[in-house]
Enzyme design. Structure first.
Site, short mmCIF file in Angstrom:
data_model
loop_
_atom_site.label_atom_id
_atom_site.label_comp_id
_atom_site.label_asym_id
_atom_site.label_seq_id
_atom_site.Cartn_x
_atom_site.Cartn_y
_atom_site.Cartn_z
N CYS A 58 0.82 -1.23 0.00
CA CYS A 58 0.00 0.00 0.00
C CYS A 58 0.85 1.28 0.00
CB CYS A 58 -0.95 0.00 1.18
SG CYS A 58 -2.01 -1.45 1.21
N HIS B 262 -2.75 7.07 2.11
CA HIS B 262 -3.29 5.79 1.63
C HIS B 262 -4.70 5.62 2.19
CE1 HIS B 262 -4.06 1.70 0.90
NE2 HIS B 262 -3.78 1.27 2.12
N ASN C 84 -10.14 -0.11 0.16
CA ASN C 84 -8.68 -0.08 0.13
C ASN C 84 -8.20 -0.68 -1.20
OD1 ASN C 84 -5.94 -0.52 0.51
ND2 ASN C 84 -6.17 -1.18 2.64
O1 UT7 Z 1 -3.47 -1.00 3.98
C1 UT7 Z 1 -3.61 -1.33 5.32
C2 UT7 Z 1 -4.77 -2.28 5.36
N1 UT7 Z 1 -5.27 -2.59 6.62
C3 UT7 Z 1 -6.15 -1.86 7.30
O2 UT7 Z 1 -6.52 -0.76 7.01
C4 UT7 Z 1 -6.74 -2.52 8.51
C5 UT7 Z 1 -6.61 -1.75 9.77
N2 UT7 Z 1 -7.47 -2.34 10.74
C6 UT7 Z 1 -8.79 -2.05 10.78
O3 UT7 Z 1 -9.27 -1.22 10.07
C7 UT7 Z 1 -9.64 -2.76 11.80
O4 UT7 Z 1 -8.84 -3.53 12.67
C8 UT7 Z 1 -10.71 -3.67 11.13
C9 UT7 Z 1 -11.73 -2.82 10.38
C10 UT7 Z 1 -10.06 -4.65 10.17
C11 UT7 Z 1 -11.45 -4.48 12.18
O5 UT7 Z 1 -12.01 -3.61 13.15
P1 UT7 Z 1 -11.81 -3.91 14.69
O6 UT7 Z 1 -12.50 -2.85 15.42
O7 UT7 Z 1 -10.33 -4.05 14.94
O8 UT7 Z 1 -12.57 -5.28 14.84
P2 UT7 Z 1 -12.04 -6.70 15.38
O9 UT7 Z 1 -11.16 -7.36 14.38
O10 UT7 Z 1 -11.54 -6.54 16.78
O11 UT7 Z 1 -13.42 -7.48 15.44
C12 UT7 Z 1 -14.49 -7.00 16.27
C13 UT7 Z 1 -15.71 -7.87 15.99
C14 UT7 Z 1 -15.40 -9.37 16.06
O12 UT7 Z 1 -16.52 -10.00 16.64
P3 UT7 Z 1 -16.53 -10.44 18.20
O13 UT7 Z 1 -15.37 -11.41 18.31
O14 UT7 Z 1 -16.29 -9.19 18.98
O15 UT7 Z 1 -17.86 -11.06 18.38
C15 UT7 Z 1 -15.30 -9.77 14.61
O16 UT7 Z 1 -15.63 -11.13 14.40
O17 UT7 Z 1 -16.18 -7.63 14.65
C16 UT7 Z 1 -16.35 -8.89 13.99
N3 UT7 Z 1 -16.13 -8.67 12.55
C17 UT7 Z 1 -17.13 -8.39 11.70
N4 UT7 Z 1 -18.45 -8.23 11.88
C18 UT7 Z 1 -19.19 -7.93 10.82
C19 UT7 Z 1 -14.97 -8.70 11.87
N5 UT7 Z 1 -15.19 -8.43 10.56
C20 UT7 Z 1 -16.53 -8.24 10.44
C21 UT7 Z 1 -17.35 -7.92 9.37
N6 UT7 Z 1 -18.67 -7.77 9.59
N7 UT7 Z 1 -16.89 -7.75 8.11
#
Ligand code: UT7
Length: 321
Positions: A115, A248, A278
């Site tokens: 990225c 980005h 992204n």
């Molecule tokens: O170029 C760089 C690319 N990378 C990025 O930009 C990623 C940077 N990271 C992020 O943006 C965030 O970490 C994410 C958007 C990927 C995830 O957000 P988060 O607040 O860190 O969520 P998490 O991974 O801690 O998950 C929270 C909850 C989980 O459920 P439980 O275990 O709390 O019940 C996940 O299973 O959200 C759930 N979850 C979803 N729910 C609905 C994860 N993905 C999804 C989804 N839809 N697509």
């Protein structure tokens, strides 16, 4: 002193927008509310099966060359930033050079910094122009990330899309690129990767993107803030003198946190992630093109382009529009 100056930009998004609800309809266990709240993403675009990264790059390049008003045959350097190349080899840049019909013997090669790729490619092209080794460069970020997504991993598959952006960079006596800074720290390579390879006719390892979202998030906010300060310092200006920041486009919350860290009003940041998700190396030149075409960026303004991505890599280019 020879500056490298951007004289034209272009971008291309394939196909129709795929909304968050469209993903739900395709059977992904997610919701529009979750994706919008956590990422700001409302839609992404996917290339058709027959479309390759070089095809997306070609569309964006044609638009940039048209905006620059130059003869395509005068381009003596092509750098394509991509992590989703058409082939193992030849480079996507070679294929793009052919598709553009350029037969002048100029160099064409790919840069792979995920990225941050476009920022790495732009900084590289600037060195070629600044040294007098070439006069006019086409720098492209192009990706088909839809092909490396695991559709069973809702934590990653909702985040990414396909697209391309391009700029034409010219040797100039008036200021263009003022500073560029690139960094890599390979010890973080595992937090965002596609840990697979083609070997003896088979894929060995995983051909899908894997990510520790929270680790990436924290790292991104820190380095996007730090590298902006570093690039401004090298150019001899304060961050308050930056007119536009084009980071980005990964996630609206990363952008908001970066703006806060830099004490910069979010209005000074170009934000397009909502419309395409992204798109990795394509995101910075696509956002740059949007803000050039809608008239937000005016001649003489200070524009900071910055990227962060797998590797881990990060970098910034500060330029006068
Ligand atoms: O170029 C760089 C690319 N990378 C990025 O930009 C990623 C940077 N990271 C992020 O943006 C965030 O970490 C994410 C958007 C990927 C995830 O957000 P988060 O607040 O860190 O969520 P998490 O991974 O801690 O998950 C929270 C909850 C989980 O459920 P439980 O275990 O709390 O019940 C996940 O299973 O959200 C759930 N979850 C979803 N729910 C609905 C994860 N993905 C999804 C989804 N839809 N697509």
């Amino acid at each position: 002193m020879i500056y490298a100056k951007v004289i034209g930009t272009g971008s291309y998004l394939p196909g129709a927008p795929i909304t968050n609800d469209d993903l739900v309809a395709r059977g992904i266990d997610t919701s529009d509310a979750w994706i919008v709240e956590r990422t700001g993403i409302r839609a992404r675009h996917f290339a058709a099966e027959s479309e390759l990264t070089s095809d997306l790059a070609l569309q964006a390049s044609r638009r940039a060359i048209e905006a620059a008003g130059v003869d395509v045959a005068s381009i003596d350097l092509i750098i394509v930033a991509t992590s989703t190349p058409d082939y193992v080899f030849p480079s996507t840049a070679s294929l793009l050079q052919d598709k553009l019909g350029i037969r002048n013997g100029g160099a064409a090669f790919d840069v792979q910094a995920v990225c941050s790729g476009f920022v790495f490619a732009l900084a590289t092209a600037e060195k070629f122009i600044g040294s007098g080794a070439c006069k006019r460069a086409l720098v492209v970020g192009a990706e088909v990330f839809s092909r490396i997504l695991d559709w069973n991993d809702r934590g990653t598959c909702v985040l990414f899309g396909d697209g391309a952006g391009a700029v034409v960079l010219d040797a100039s006596e008036t200021p263009g690129i003022l500073s560029s800074v690139l960094h890599t720290d390979g010890q973080y390579s595992k937090i965002l990767s596609v840990p697979g390879q083609v070997s003896c006719g088979k894929v060995v390892g995983s051909p899908f993107l894997q990510m520790d979202g929270q680790a990436v998030f924290k790292f991104a906010v820190k380095v996007l803030g730090d590298v902006a300060v570093e690039a401004a310092g090298i150019a001899g200006i304060s961050t308050g003198e930056i007119d536009w920041v084009i980071p980005h486009q990964a996630n609206i919350r990363i952008l908001q946190a970066t703006a806060r860290r830099l004490d910069l009003p979010i209005e000074k940041m170009v934000v397009t992630v909502g419309q395409h998700g992204n798109t990795s190396a394509a995101s910075v030149p696509m956002a740059f093109d949007v803000a050039m075409r809608d008239g937000r960026i005016r001649a003489g303004q200070n524009v900071l382009l910055e990227g962060v991505g797998g590797g881990f890599t990060w970098g910034a280019v500060l330029l006068k529009a």
